[in-house]
Design a protein around this motif. Structure first.
Motif, PDB file in Angstrom:
ATOM      1  N   TYR A  26       0.817  -1.220   0.000  1.00  0.00           N
ATOM      2  CA  TYR A  26       0.000   0.000   0.000  1.00  0.00           C
ATOM      3  C   TYR A  26       0.850   1.269   0.000  1.00  0.00           C
ATOM      4  N   ASP A  63     -13.570  -3.502  14.944  1.00  0.00           N
ATOM      5  CA  ASP A  63     -12.234  -2.932  14.715  1.00  0.00           C
ATOM      6  C   ASP A  63     -11.859  -3.143  13.241  1.00  0.00           C
ATOM      7  N   GLY A  67      -5.006  -5.398  11.159  1.00  0.00           N
ATOM      8  CA  GLY A  67      -3.614  -4.989  10.930  1.00  0.00           C
ATOM      9  C   GLY A  67      -2.666  -5.599  11.942  1.00  0.00           C
ATOM     10  N   GLY A  69      -3.041  -5.085  15.062  1.00  0.00           N
ATOM     11  CA  GLY A  69      -3.872  -5.328  16.244  1.00  0.00           C
ATOM     12  C   GLY A  69      -3.778  -4.258  17.313  1.00  0.00           C
ATOM     13  N   PHE A  70      -3.180  -3.105  17.013  1.00  0.00           N
ATOM     14  CA  PHE A  70      -2.990  -2.093  18.061  1.00  0.00           C
ATOM     15  C   PHE A  70      -4.314  -1.621  18.672  1.00  0.00           C
ATOM     16  N   ASN A  71      -5.329  -1.441  17.848  1.00  0.00           N
ATOM     17  CA  ASN A  71      -6.574  -0.898  18.412  1.00  0.00           C
ATOM     18  C   ASN A  71      -7.230  -1.901  19.358  1.00  0.00           C
ATOM     19  N   GLU A  94      -9.816  -8.661   8.658  1.00  0.00           N
ATOM     20  CA  GLU A  94      -8.468  -8.377   8.143  1.00  0.00           C
ATOM     21  C   GLU A  94      -8.226  -9.262   6.912  1.00  0.00           C
ATOM     22  N   LEU A  95      -7.799  -8.613   5.825  1.00  0.00           N
ATOM     23  CA  LEU A  95      -7.595  -9.323   4.559  1.00  0.00           C
ATOM     24  C   LEU A  95      -6.330 -10.181   4.542  1.00  0.00           C
ATOM     25  N   ALA A 142     -13.395  -6.715   4.507  1.00  0.00           N
ATOM     26  CA  ALA A 142     -14.197  -6.013   5.507  1.00  0.00           C
ATOM     27  C   ALA A 142     -15.569  -5.608   4.951  1.00  0.00           C
ATOM     28  N   ASP A 160     -10.172   2.264  10.815  1.00  0.00           N
ATOM     29  CA  ASP A 160      -8.717   2.425  10.749  1.00  0.00           C
ATOM     30  C   ASP A 160      -8.129   1.686   9.544  1.00  0.00           C
ATOM     31  N   ALA A 161      -8.787   1.862   8.374  1.00  0.00           N
ATOM     32  CA  ALA A 161      -8.249   1.289   7.135  1.00  0.00           C
ATOM     33  C   ALA A 161      -7.085   2.153   6.661  1.00  0.00           C
ATOM     34  N   PHE A 162      -6.330   1.663   5.673  1.00  0.00           N
ATOM     35  CA  PHE A 162      -5.349   2.541   5.033  1.00  0.00           C
ATOM     36  C   PHE A 162      -6.087   3.756   4.453  1.00  0.00           C
ATOM     37  N   LEU A 170     -12.975   1.291   1.476  1.00  0.00           N
ATOM     38  CA  LEU A 170     -13.375   1.302   2.890  1.00  0.00           C
ATOM     39  C   LEU A 170     -13.672   2.719   3.404  1.00  0.00           C
TER      40      LEU A 170
HETATM   41  C1  LIG Z   1      -3.886   0.875   8.565  1.00  0.00           C
HETATM   42  S1  LIG Z   1      -3.835  -0.855   8.654  1.00  0.00           S
HETATM   43  C2  LIG Z   1      -4.760  -1.200  10.114  1.00  0.00           C
HETATM   44  C3  LIG Z   1      -3.999  -0.865  11.368  1.00  0.00           C
HETATM   45  C4  LIG Z   1      -4.580  -1.532  12.572  1.00  0.00           C
HETATM   46  N1  LIG Z   1      -5.846  -0.981  12.958  1.00  0.00           N
HETATM   47  C5  LIG Z   1      -3.604  -1.515  13.725  1.00  0.00           C
HETATM   48  O1  LIG Z   1      -3.911  -0.894  14.759  1.00  0.00           O
HETATM   49  O2  LIG Z   1      -2.546  -2.107  13.615  1.00  0.00           O
HETATM   50  C6  LIG Z   1      -4.952  -1.363   7.407  1.00  0.00           C
HETATM   51  C7  LIG Z   1      -5.165  -2.875   7.296  1.00  0.00           C
HETATM   52  O3  LIG Z   1      -6.273  -3.072   6.409  1.00  0.00           O
HETATM   53  C8  LIG Z   1      -6.098  -4.318   5.765  1.00  0.00           C
HETATM   54  N2  LIG Z   1      -7.044  -4.330   4.625  1.00  0.00           N
HETATM   55  C9  LIG Z   1      -6.920  -3.693   3.438  1.00  0.00           C
HETATM   56  N3  LIG Z   1      -8.038  -3.866   2.691  1.00  0.00           N
HETATM   57  C10 LIG Z   1      -8.883  -4.626   3.449  1.00  0.00           C
HETATM   58  C11 LIG Z   1     -10.195  -5.148   3.236  1.00  0.00           C
HETATM   59  N4  LIG Z   1     -10.852  -4.894   2.118  1.00  0.00           N
HETATM   60  N5  LIG Z   1     -10.740  -5.886   4.208  1.00  0.00           N
HETATM   61  C12 LIG Z   1     -10.063  -6.155   5.366  1.00  0.00           C
HETATM   62  N6  LIG Z   1      -8.824  -5.674   5.616  1.00  0.00           N
HETATM   63  C13 LIG Z   1      -8.247  -4.913   4.682  1.00  0.00           C
HETATM   64  C14 LIG Z   1      -4.635  -4.321   5.428  1.00  0.00           C
HETATM   65  O4  LIG Z   1      -4.181  -5.645   5.202  1.00  0.00           O
HETATM   66  C15 LIG Z   1      -4.028  -3.686   6.689  1.00  0.00           C
HETATM   67  O5  LIG Z   1      -3.640  -4.674   7.602  1.00  0.00           O
END
Ligand SMILES: C[S@@+](CC[C@H](N)C(=O)[O-])C[C@H]1O[C@@H](n2cnc3c(N)ncnc32)[C@H](O)[C@@H]1O
Length: 251
Positions: A26, A63, A67, A69-71, A94-95, A142, A160-162, A170
């Motif tokens: 990403y 949540d 990702g 898992g921080f949240n 989570e994908l 998601a 908390d998506a990208f 998202l």
């Molecule tokens: C910004 S990170 C999340 C950070 C997470 N909340 C943390 O605290 O570590 C975004 C996450 O979204 C996942 N992702 C991207 N597209 C997705 C989708 N369509 N469905 C589920 N997860 C997705 C990515 O693999 C990535 O792990």
């Protein structure tokens, strides 16, 4: 230090001393390296949500997305630290299956030391359950997951998506329409995004929009279908009149 880095992710030290990761796929960090991974999670998601939701017997949390898992972990940490007694049920899509598996090798902040069992179980079986805590990671999209959730189930949604530019699916009006169906009327959504397009996507679904601001972090957004007195409301009518061409993202 454990070996987490691979061809898709590398571990990066953030400014509060906790590690986050960089996604080569990403082209983004999992957290703001400036705000710090743990601090961002606490200040932009957990604290604003629990400011409103702390005195319930049971709290259901969505949540988006798990990702690192921080949240989820910061929620459990905050809950223990403040001796809160609610039963927590956390559901997180989570994908990236290989990321979840690799979390066993991630270097978490010392604040999560007492959550080693939870991290181990989630990385291995994507499920943790005890008397006061239930955490389930759904491996998959998601969007699909949210469509299948029971109506009005969630007290808290961590969005908390990208970023909207790298993961627009998202952040659309239609996506937040699905979130609206599964959040309770007095539920609270938290997100780091302050983009007008994000706020419009929520507002056009009937959410009230609030600013989460404070010392030492960049502003964030809180949204709810009901009125919140704990945060300053964003005057969306004014924002729209000043930016008549602004539009929410669409599917
Ligand atoms: C910004 S990170 C999340 C950070 C997470 N909340 C943390 O605290 O570590 C975004 C996450 O979204 C996942 N992702 C991207 N597209 C997705 C989708 N369509 N469905 C589920 N997860 C997705 C990515 O693999 C990535 O792990």
């Amino acid at each position: 230090m454990k070996q987490f880095d691979n061809e898709l992710h590398s571990m990066v030290l953030s400014e509060d001393g906790s590690y986050t990761a960089y996604s080569k796929e990403y082209g983004e960090h999992y957290h703001s390296t400036k705000d710090g991974a743990l601090y961002e999670s606490l200040i932009k998601h957990v604290e604003p949500a629990f400011k409103i939701k702390k005195n319930q017997d049971e709290i259901n949390i969505l949540d988006i997305c798990f990702g690192l898992g921080f949240n989820t972990l910061a929620t459990i940490y905050y809950h223990k630290k403040n001796s809160l007694t609610s039963k927590l049920n956390i559901y997180s899509p989570e994908l990236d299956a290989s990321l979840v598996k690799s979390l066993i090798n991630f270097t978490y902040p010392k604040e999560f030391d007492e959550l080693k069992d939870v991290i181990f179980e989630l990385a291995n079986s994507r499920l943790y359950s005890d008397k006061n805590l239930y955490v389930e990671i759904f491996l998959g999209d998601a969007r699909e997951y949210v469509r299948g959730l029971a109506p009005q189930k969630f007290d808290i949604v961590y969005q908390d998506a990208f970023s909207p530019s790298s993961n627009p699916a998202l952040w659309t009006k239609e996506y937040f329409g699905d979130i609206k169906k599964c959040i309770k009327n007095d539920g609270v959504l938290t997100t780091y995004s302050i983009a007008l397009a994000t706020r419009l996507a929520l507002y056009e679904n009937g959410f009230n929009i609030y600013i989460n601001s404070g010392e030492g972090f960049r502003d964030a957004t809180v949204a709810s279908l009901c009125e919140l007195n704990e945060f300053l409301e964003v005057d969306m009518k004014h924002k729209i009149s000043c930016n008549p061409d602004a539009k929410p993202l669409r599917d």
